[in-house]
Write an enzyme that holds these catalytic residues in place. Structure first.
Site, mmCIF file in Angstrom:
data_model
loop_
_atom_site.group_PDB
_atom_site.id
_atom_site.type_symbol
_atom_site.label_atom_id
_atom_site.label_comp_id
_atom_site.label_asym_id
_atom_site.label_seq_id
_atom_site.Cartn_x
_atom_site.Cartn_y
_atom_site.Cartn_z
ATOM 1 N N CYS A 45 0.866 -1.184 0.000
ATOM 2 C CA CYS A 45 0.000 0.000 0.000
ATOM 3 C C CYS A 45 0.902 1.233 0.000
ATOM 4 C CB CYS A 45 -0.913 0.009 1.219
ATOM 5 S SG CYS A 45 -1.870 1.549 1.361
ATOM 6 N N ASP A 52 -0.261 -5.914 0.446
ATOM 7 C CA ASP A 52 -1.513 -6.272 -0.216
ATOM 8 C C ASP A 52 -1.283 -7.561 -0.994
ATOM 9 O OD1 ASP A 52 -3.164 -4.065 0.536
ATOM 10 O OD2 ASP A 52 -2.148 -2.823 -0.948
#
Length: 132
Positions: A45, A52
């Site tokens: 992120c 992620d």
């Protein structure tokens, strides 16, 4: 039109690092659509720095060339330490696949594993421009 590569940068070689290079090979006769999917894609992120996890599905209609799968694996690995939003990831992959194999069209779907209870799905499409 770019001619597909006949010499591969990574296929048949020992590779221990990611790469943004996408190798191609000549499209076999009769192939209309190719779908490639990986559920082992990770990125970071860009705001929080948290990891992620994504599933990436690439579907395209090849003209002259197809993407070689080992180079795709290394390409997807290259996003592991990159800060990128899901939507931007889908757009970048679609753009890079379009540049590498010049398909009639390519659609990329990135499904981000839920974080904070929210599942995110981003789609990006590139259609080849034709002279009218």
């Amino acid at each position: 039109m770019t001619k597909p590569k006949s010499d591969f940068a990574v296929l048949g070689k020992t590779v221990r690092e990611p790469s943004r290079n996408l190798d191609t090979f000549p499209k076999p006769d009769g192939v209309e659509t190719v779908v490639m999917e990986s559920d082992e894609v990770t990125s970071i992120c860009p705001v929080t720095g948290q990891p992620d996890w994504e599933t990436v599905t690439i579907e395209y209609a090849p003209d002259q060339a197809c993407i070689e799968s080992k180079s795709l694996k290394l390409y997807l690995w290259s996003f592991r330490e990159e800060g990128v939003f899901c939507e931007a990831l889908a757009a970048q992959i679609a753009k890079d696949v379009a540049a590498a194999c010049q398909p009639f069209w390519v659609e990329v779907t990135v499904t981000q594993k839920p974080r904070g209870g929210i599942k995110l799905v981003a789609k990006a499409r590139v259609d080849r421009q034709t002279d009218a």
